[in-house]
Design an enzyme around this catalytic site. Structure first.
Site, PDB file in Angstrom:
ATOM      1  N   ARG A 176       5.994  -2.220   8.693  1.00 18.36           N
ATOM      2  CA  ARG A 176       7.040  -3.222   8.438  1.00 18.36           C
ATOM      3  C   ARG A 176       8.240  -2.601   7.739  1.00 18.36           C
ATOM      4  O   ARG A 176       9.378  -2.889   8.066  1.00 18.36           O
ATOM      5  CB  ARG A 176       6.483  -4.354   7.560  1.00 18.36           C
ATOM      6  CG  ARG A 176       5.553  -5.274   8.291  1.00 18.36           C
ATOM      7  CD  ARG A 176       4.779  -6.109   7.343  1.00 18.36           C
ATOM      8  NE  ARG A 176       4.028  -5.241   6.429  1.00 18.36           N
ATOM      9  CZ  ARG A 176       3.065  -5.642   5.635  1.00 18.36           C
ATOM     10  NH1 ARG A 176       2.741  -6.903   5.585  1.00 18.36           N
ATOM     11  NH2 ARG A 176       2.417  -4.804   4.857  1.00 18.36           N
TER      12      ARG A 176
ATOM     13  N   LYS B 238     -13.477  -6.884  -0.684  1.00 12.33           N
ATOM     14  CA  LYS B 238     -12.062  -7.273  -0.718  1.00 12.33           C
ATOM     15  C   LYS B 238     -11.890  -8.742  -1.092  1.00 12.33           C
ATOM     16  O   LYS B 238     -10.769  -9.213  -1.228  1.00 12.33           O
ATOM     17  CB  LYS B 238     -11.415  -7.004   0.646  1.00 12.33           C
ATOM     18  CG  LYS B 238     -11.024  -5.541   0.847  1.00 12.33           C
ATOM     19  CD  LYS B 238      -9.972  -5.427   1.936  1.00 12.33           C
ATOM     20  CE  LYS B 238      -9.238  -4.096   1.899  1.00 12.33           C
ATOM     21  NZ  LYS B 238      -8.103  -4.082   2.821  1.00 12.33           N
TER      22      LYS B 238
ATOM     23  N   SER C  69      -0.070 -11.098   5.102  1.00 16.75           N
ATOM     24  CA  SER C  69      -1.160 -12.057   4.833  1.00 16.75           C
ATOM     25  C   SER C  69      -1.180 -12.403   3.342  1.00 16.75           C
ATOM     26  O   SER C  69      -1.411 -13.548   2.964  1.00 16.75           O
ATOM     27  CB  SER C  69      -2.507 -11.451   5.220  1.00 16.75           C
ATOM     28  OG  SER C  69      -2.501 -11.075   6.559  1.00 16.75           O
TER      29      SER C  69
ATOM     30  N   HIS D 270       1.105 -10.004  13.166  1.00 16.47           N
ATOM     31  CA  HIS D 270      -0.056  -9.411  13.846  1.00 16.47           C
ATOM     32  C   HIS D 270      -0.047  -9.776  15.330  1.00 16.47           C
ATOM     33  O   HIS D 270      -0.285  -8.930  16.195  1.00 16.47           O
ATOM     34  CB  HIS D 270      -1.373  -9.942  13.253  1.00 16.47           C
ATOM     35  CG  HIS D 270      -1.642  -9.531  11.835  1.00 16.47           C
ATOM     36  ND1 HIS D 270      -2.038 -10.422  10.860  1.00 16.47           N
ATOM     37  CD2 HIS D 270      -1.591  -8.312  11.231  1.00 16.47           C
ATOM     38  CE1 HIS D 270      -2.227  -9.773   9.723  1.00 16.47           C
ATOM     39  NE2 HIS D 270      -1.958  -8.497   9.921  1.00 16.47           N
TER      40      HIS D 270
HETATM   41  O1  PNS Z   1      -5.038  -4.989   7.121  1.00 17.59           O
HETATM   42  P1  PNS Z   1      -5.355  -3.872   6.182  1.00 17.59           P
HETATM   43  O2  PNS Z   1      -6.135  -4.405   4.998  1.00 17.59           O
HETATM   44  O3  PNS Z   1      -4.139  -3.093   5.771  1.00 17.59           O
HETATM   45  O4  PNS Z   1      -6.313  -2.852   6.987  1.00 17.59           O
HETATM   46  C1  PNS Z   1      -6.824  -1.704   6.360  1.00 17.59           C
HETATM   47  C2  PNS Z   1      -7.885  -1.001   7.237  1.00 17.59           C
HETATM   48  C3  PNS Z   1      -8.949  -1.992   7.695  1.00 17.59           C
HETATM   49  C4  PNS Z   1      -7.226  -0.406   8.450  1.00 17.59           C
HETATM   50  C5  PNS Z   1      -8.503   0.134   6.382  1.00 17.59           C
HETATM   51  O5  PNS Z   1      -8.895  -0.385   5.140  1.00 17.59           O
HETATM   52  C6  PNS Z   1      -9.723   0.784   7.033  1.00 17.59           C
HETATM   53  O6  PNS Z   1      -9.607   1.449   8.037  1.00 17.59           O
HETATM   54  N1  PNS Z   1     -10.931   0.573   6.436  1.00 17.59           N
HETATM   55  C7  PNS Z   1     -12.178   1.091   6.950  1.00 17.59           C
HETATM   56  C8  PNS Z   1     -12.764   2.147   6.035  1.00 17.59           C
HETATM   57  C9  PNS Z   1     -12.224   3.524   6.397  1.00 17.59           C
HETATM   58  O7  PNS Z   1     -12.340   3.996   7.500  1.00 17.59           O
HETATM   59  N2  PNS Z   1     -11.651   4.181   5.382  1.00 17.59           N
HETATM   60  C10 PNS Z   1     -11.021   5.464   5.533  1.00 17.59           C
HETATM   61  C11 PNS Z   1      -9.583   5.312   6.002  1.00 17.59           C
HETATM   62  S1  PNS Z   1      -8.703   6.797   5.871  1.00 17.59           S
END
Ligand code: PNS
Length: 196
Positions: free
Chosen positions: A93, A44, A131, A20
């Site tokens: 990745r 989560k 993570s 990150h």
């Molecule tokens: O680090 P992560 O867990 O892969 O991040 C995922 C994240 C936070 C980018 C994704 O879960 C997100 O954008 N959540 C917010 C809810 C949202 O907007 N959902 C629709 C996405 S198409």
């Protein structure tokens, strides 16, 4: 006229890894402003609270004058709009990340056509670091040095050693109780008479 590009780098950051940090470093050079956006989603069941995750991210990004850390809940596109960002940065990745990321990028663009996603390949050195894996290793007492910054390493140990100690005490406690507890009649719950 040069555009002022505000990008957000969203994620769970539970916890922040060196992968990150590498992305933040490169993003800070590419965009005028970079907002690291921590998803605050209790569903989560994160290991670190949003406050803890923010503290660690702020400590590690304080030296960038165009990077700031914020929390968000709800839809990412709504948060992006609220901070006037029109770029979402996501790290890739491996090709396996791509399918999910592409789906999210297309959906976010559908939800708000002003927003585009920029994929950045993770640094080769961190292409296998996540993570989830870091937490798994730390939970089993393995070394996480080199995968996460020192502040995260220290907090992981503090948090997980605390858990392990509490678990050991609970097991000891139940063992002690077993030794002293009298056998009970299954129906009445009263102590059974034992032959001396
Ligand atoms: O680090 P992560 O867990 O892969 O991040 C995922 C994240 C936070 C980018 C994704 O879960 C997100 O954008 N959540 C917010 C809810 C949202 O907007 N959902 C629709 C996405 S198409």
């Amino acid at each position: 006229m040069k555009k002022h590009v505000i990008a957000i780098y969203p994620g769970s950051f539970d916890p922040l890894t060196n992968g990150h940090l590498d992305l933040i470093h490169r993003g800070a050079k590419l965009f005028d402003e970079l907002i690291v956006a921590i998803l605050d989603n209790p569903d989560k069941d994160p290991l670190f609270s949003p406050v803890e995750r923010r503290e660690m991210l702020e400590a590690m990004t304080a030296h960038y004058d165009n990077v700031r850390v914020e929390k968000f809940d709800g839809l990412l596109v709504d948060f992006a709009k609220s901070v006037h960002a029109n770029v979402i940065v996501r790290g890739i990745r491996a090709i396996s990340d791509y399918e999910y990321e592409l789906q999210m990028a297309l959906m976010n663009h559908k939800l708000d056509p002003h927003i585009d996603t920029v994929f950045m390949p993770s640094a080769e050195a961190y292409s296998y670091v996540s993570s989830r894996l870091v937490k798994g290793i730390a939970r089993l007492g393995g070394p996480v040095h080199g995968f996460v910054p020192a502040i995260v390493e220290e907090r992981l140990h503090r948090k997980l050693n605390g858990h392990a100690r509490r678990n050991r005490l609970a097991v000891q406690q139940s063992g002690n109780n077993k030794g002293t507890r009298k056998k009970q009649n299954k129906t009445t719950g009263k102590p059974t008479k034992t032959r001396s």
